[in-house]
Design an enzyme around this catalytic site. Sequence first.
Site, mmCIF file in Angstrom:
data_model
loop_
_atom_site.group_PDB
_atom_site.id
_atom_site.type_symbol
_atom_site.label_atom_id
_atom_site.label_comp_id
_atom_site.label_asym_id
_atom_site.label_seq_id
_atom_site.Cartn_x
_atom_site.Cartn_y
_atom_site.Cartn_z
ATOM 1 N N PRO A 2 -28.956 25.468 -14.226
ATOM 2 C CA PRO A 2 -29.252 24.051 -14.386
ATOM 3 C C PRO A 2 -30.569 23.628 -13.747
ATOM 4 C CG PRO A 2 -27.035 24.419 -13.525
ATOM 5 C CD PRO A 2 -27.766 25.698 -13.424
ATOM 6 N N GLU A 3 -31.431 23.052 -14.529
ATOM 7 C CA GLU A 3 -32.588 22.352 -13.999
ATOM 8 C C GLU A 3 -32.353 20.874 -14.288
ATOM 9 O OE1 GLU A 3 -36.442 23.985 -14.656
ATOM 10 O OE2 GLU A 3 -35.702 26.022 -14.818
#
Length: 271
Positions: A2-3
């Site tokens: 996840p960014e």
Amino acid sequence: MPELPEVETTRRGISPHIEGRKVDRVIVRQPRLRWPVADDLPARLIGQTVLSVGRRAKYLLLNTEAGTLIIHLGMSGSLRIVDETANVAAHDHIDICLDSGLRLRYRDPRRFGALLWTSQEPLQHSLLKHLGPEPLSAEFDGDYLYQQAVNRSVSIKQFIMDGRVVVGVGNIYANEALFSAGIHPRRSAGRIGLVRYQRLAVMIKKILLEAIRVGGTSLRDFVNSDGNPGYFSQSLQVYGRAGGNCIKCQAKLREIRLGQRSTVYCSNCQH
DNA sequence: TTAATCACCTGAGGGC
DNA sequence: TGCCCTCAGGTGATTA
């Protein structure tokens, strides 16, 4: 992995299911995350109504009257809405059971994520108060980056991945933004002019907005709150394409390591 | 203050 | 097929 776009996609996915709902029960199957889940977390959450779901950088903020649950997805974490009959899979570490019968389920195979409770103003929490501006805010632009880079010798890629400079730009989007802006990832941050920083800021915003629009990037582990993948991986121009041809000039894309991170670039297009 | 490195963790993939 | 090794990556802590 996840960014910022993946976290924002998650926030948008879970909000309609949990805002206004009361927490009935909290099931902690595995407390050993990046920081151990506090023993008293269930007691603090039970009976609380989730007033809103916010986000600061890659942290999700579940706000209640008594305090805020800060959630970080780490490298491999995900949050999903499931019903109480859903099977529990490996690495489903925590369920937050709501009065609707639905559950917010935290899954994290690598356990780099975290769930922390704070009774204070969440933005004053030690993890959040030193963070730089949001990349999609008006505060973040080329002028800001240029000012921050004065006398900095660190590489531009490590510079834009530094959360004290700007939050939410992880390895994938740093590679993509630098390619789009034509900046060599190893160039010292302090040796880049204002005009190039203005272009870089525009590219960071553009790439993050497009990634959010299509639901994030799916590489290996990431699924959104519905359990579906994101589609930005189909738009990646350099990340994961080392050895392939540059889409602009057909030169072979090179790979180096910067700050222990895989870095892919075109030596012909990026200077 | 800045920059570099380490540590945490598990699954995927490659080599033998 | 099974075992071993390397790599992936976000970020706080530690070291220089």
